[in-house]
Design a protein around this motif. Structure first.
Motif, PDB file in Angstrom:
ATOM      1  N   ALA A 211       8.113   2.675  -7.285  1.00 32.41           N
ATOM      2  CA  ALA A 211       8.371   1.245  -7.185  1.00 32.41           C
ATOM      3  C   ALA A 211       9.447   0.944  -6.149  1.00 32.41           C
ATOM      4  N   GLN A 212      10.510   1.738  -6.142  1.00 26.85           N
ATOM      5  CA  GLN A 212      11.577   1.533  -5.151  1.00 26.85           C
ATOM      6  C   GLN A 212      11.061   1.690  -3.728  1.00 26.85           C
ATOM      7  N   ASN A 213      10.154   2.638  -3.546  1.00 29.54           N
ATOM      8  CA  ASN A 213       9.611   2.876  -2.212  1.00 29.54           C
ATOM      9  C   ASN A 213       8.858   1.662  -1.674  1.00 29.54           C
ATOM     10  N   MET A 214       8.244   0.899  -2.575  1.00 28.61           N
ATOM     11  CA  MET A 214       7.489  -0.284  -2.144  1.00 28.61           C
ATOM     12  C   MET A 214       8.388  -1.347  -1.519  1.00 28.61           C
TER      13      MET A 214
ATOM     14  N   ALA B 251      -2.203  -0.813  -5.096  1.00 31.13           N
ATOM     15  CA  ALA B 251      -3.064  -0.008  -4.223  1.00 31.13           C
ATOM     16  C   ALA B 251      -2.347   1.265  -3.775  1.00 31.13           C
ATOM     17  N   ALA B 252      -3.073   2.360  -3.761  1.00 35.92           N
ATOM     18  CA  ALA B 252      -2.512   3.641  -3.315  1.00 35.92           C
ATOM     19  C   ALA B 252      -3.597   4.480  -2.664  1.00 35.92           C
ATOM     20  N   CYS B 253      -3.168   5.373  -1.778  1.00 32.52           N
ATOM     21  CA  CYS B 253      -4.061   6.334  -1.129  1.00 32.52           C
ATOM     22  C   CYS B 253      -3.427   7.720  -1.202  1.00 32.52           C
TER      23      CYS B 253
ATOM     24  N   LEU C  15       0.839  -1.191   0.000  1.00 41.55           N
ATOM     25  CA  LEU C  15       0.000   0.000   0.000  1.00 41.55           C
ATOM     26  C   LEU C  15       0.876   1.245   0.000  1.00 41.55           C
ATOM     27  N   THR C  16       0.814   2.000  -1.075  1.00 43.69           N
ATOM     28  CA  THR C  16       1.526   3.268  -1.180  1.00 43.69           C
ATOM     29  C   THR C  16       0.591   4.382  -0.726  1.00 43.69           C
ATOM     30  N   ILE C  17       1.000   5.123   0.303  1.00 43.71           N
ATOM     31  CA  ILE C  17       0.212   6.254   0.789  1.00 43.71           C
ATOM     32  C   ILE C  17       1.009   7.522   0.515  1.00 43.71           C
ATOM     33  N   LEU C  18       0.446   8.408  -0.279  1.00 43.46           N
ATOM     34  CA  LEU C  18       1.131   9.647  -0.630  1.00 43.46           C
ATOM     35  C   LEU C  18       0.691  10.768   0.295  1.00 43.46           C
ATOM     36  N   ILE C  19       1.621  11.659   0.608  1.00 42.41           N
ATOM     37  CA  ILE C  19       1.364  12.769   1.529  1.00 42.41           C
ATOM     38  C   ILE C  19       1.545  14.101   0.813  1.00 42.41           C
ATOM     39  N   TYR C  20       0.572  14.996   0.996  1.00 44.19           N
ATOM     40  CA  TYR C  20       0.619  16.343   0.454  1.00 44.19           C
ATOM     41  C   TYR C  20       0.282  17.335   1.565  1.00 44.19           C
ATOM     42  N   HIS C  21       0.571  18.595   1.302  1.00 43.48           N
ATOM     43  CA  HIS C  21       0.180  19.659   2.220  1.00 43.48           C
ATOM     44  C   HIS C  21      -0.645  20.694   1.447  1.00 43.48           C
ATOM     45  N   ARG C  22       0.012  21.620   0.773  1.00 44.00           N
ATOM     46  CA  ARG C  22      -0.705  22.645   0.031  1.00 44.00           C
ATOM     47  C   ARG C  22      -0.769  22.309  -1.461  1.00 44.00           C
ATOM     48  N   VAL C  23      -1.785  22.875  -2.138  1.00 42.86           N
ATOM     49  CA  VAL C  23      -1.848  22.902  -3.599  1.00 42.86           C
ATOM     50  C   VAL C  23      -2.169  24.349  -3.970  1.00 42.86           C
ATOM     51  N   LEU C  24      -1.153  25.073  -4.433  1.00 41.35           N
ATOM     52  CA  LEU C  24      -1.279  26.507  -4.693  1.00 41.35           C
ATOM     53  C   LEU C  24      -1.979  26.757  -6.034  1.00 41.35           C
TER      54      LEU C  24
ATOM     55  N   ALA D 110       7.263   8.156   7.743  1.00 38.06           N
ATOM     56  CA  ALA D 110       8.351   7.255   7.362  1.00 38.06           C
ATOM     57  C   ALA D 110       8.118   6.766   5.941  1.00 38.06           C
ATOM     58  N   HIS D 111       9.190   6.628   5.166  1.00 37.16           N
ATOM     59  CA  HIS D 111       9.063   6.102   3.812  1.00 37.16           C
ATOM     60  C   HIS D 111       8.736   4.608   3.864  1.00 37.16           C
ATOM     61  N   GLY D 112       8.299   4.099   2.725  1.00 37.72           N
ATOM     62  CA  GLY D 112       7.970   2.685   2.620  1.00 37.72           C
ATOM     63  C   GLY D 112       6.521   2.501   2.220  1.00 37.72           C
ATOM     64  N   ALA D 113       6.141   1.250   2.013  1.00 34.67           N
ATOM     65  CA  ALA D 113       4.767   0.893   1.663  1.00 34.67           C
ATOM     66  C   ALA D 113       4.293  -0.192   2.624  1.00 34.67           C
ATOM     67  N   ALA D 114       3.092  -0.026   3.152  1.00 32.16           N
ATOM     68  CA  ALA D 114       2.556  -0.993   4.109  1.00 32.16           C
ATOM     69  C   ALA D 114       2.227  -2.307   3.406  1.00 32.16           C
ATOM     70  N   ARG D 115       2.205  -3.367   4.179  1.00 33.64           N
ATOM     71  CA  ARG D 115       1.909  -4.704   3.668  1.00 33.64           C
ATOM     72  C   ARG D 115       1.190  -5.492   4.740  1.00 33.64           C
TER      73      ARG D 115
END
Length: 341
Positions: free
Chosen positions: A331-334, A97-99, A40-49, A300-305
């Protein structure tokens, strides 16, 4: 790096060419085949200008956020975070899968990010620090706006222990902002607040009071089908708080306030700043569980499993501008090991 509390996004400037989609999906399928072997790749954002920021050109804005959402929708199966938590628990994640998640509660999340997410049919989770709703402002944004708009080529903050800062050119202002943020970030909450107030008294700038969401915007996101998550009241670094009772109150009160706004359970939590063992500890993960959240995310970096700690789910956003390198980084992050406390 730009001055967010955590994370850094340099978005790909152009959408991925159609001829690269199949190889990208094939690579991601190898890394995240779904089921009990899913990632599971979860991406993090803050602002979108609305427009690019000359001071922080790596900050995401409407055009490149739109491009990236299109790319992600083509290459990943993007699902709500609560669905992903259930999939992890049951060993039933879909392939690739991603969020998508956002931290802090910036108004542009509702004004700019939401229409783009809806355009691409993408669900997202918004982790909101309730103390800044309806006209508040995070300390780091106060620092950014003070130094961004300070007059002259130099800024003398020696009387409050922050030295003489060169700000005549954009790179110097950027460096000055980052240096001040680094100096203040891990101070106790009250000490940091007082230091920022001293900066306000010294610099003849009135920062904006419309950076953060209103309660109505939180309801707008919820009514649009987006998930609302807890992120404490005042965004303290939990590991630096004076005692566990104060940390517990920050987590629990933030949840209660959000539930009173949306009239629905708030079941997901994001640790402020989010680095395991530095920004939050084992005790804080236990609190999150006791307070009644279903899961929590770190930075933390990585992908849940299957078998990952649901109260320390990793999150990541790659920083490459090129579409192919962006996907390779994903892909490397997974395959990375996951840091936890």
């Amino acid at each position: 790096m730009p001055p967010r509390e955590s994370g850094y996004v340099e978005m790909p400037g152009k959408p991925m060419p159609s001829w690269t989609l199949l190889p990208s999906r094939a690579l991601l399928n190898l890394c995240s085949p779904g089921g009990s072997r899913g990632r599971l790749t979860i991406l993090i954002y803050h602002r979108v200008l609305p427009q690019p920021d000359a001071l922080f050109p790596g900050e995401s804005h409407a055009e490149n956020f739109d491009h990236q959402m299109g790319q992600l929708a083509n290459c990943f199966k993007i699902i709500p975070l609560l669905d992903a938590v259930r999939g992890l628990r049951q060993g039933k994640l879909p392939p690739r899968a991603a969020c998508i998640t956002f931290d802090d509660g910036y108004a542009d999340n509702a004004e700019i990010a939401l229409p783009i997410l809806q355009k691409h049919g993408i669900p997202a989770t918004f982790f909101v620090s309730t103390g800044f709703l309806d006209g508040g402002r995070m300390w780091n944004d106060t620092v950014i706006e003070l130094i961004r708009r300070a007059p002259g080529d130099a800024l003398d903050l020696t009387q409050i222990g922050l030295g003489q800062l060169e700000i005549g050119m954009l790179p110097q202002r950027r460096r000055a902002i980052n240096n001040v943020l680094d100096a203040l970030k891990y101070l106790p909450l009250e000490s940091r607040r007082l230091r920022v107030e001293e900066m306000c008294a010294l610099i003849p700038v009135i920062p904006s009071r419309n950076l953060m969401m209103t309660s109505d915007q939180v309801r707008l996101l919820h009514n649009a089908g987006m998930e609302i998550g807890g992120h404490t009241v005042n965004h303290p670094i939990l590991a630096r708080m004076e005692n566990n009772a104060a940390a517990y109150a920050e987590i629990a009160n933030g949840k209660d306030i959000l539930e009173s706004i949306i009239h629905a359970p708030v079941r997901l939590f994001a640790y402020p700043n989010g680095k395991p063992g530095r920004d939050y500890m084992v005790d804080h993960a236990k609190m999150v569980r006791e307070i009644g959240f279903d899961a929590a995310v770190s930075t933390a970096h990585g992908a849940a499993r299957a078998g990952s700690d649901l109260y320390q789910l990793p999150r990541f956003t790659p920083w490459d501008r090129g579409a192919a390198r962006f996907m390779l980084r994903m892909a490397q992050n997974m395959l990375k090991p996951i840091d936890t406390v």
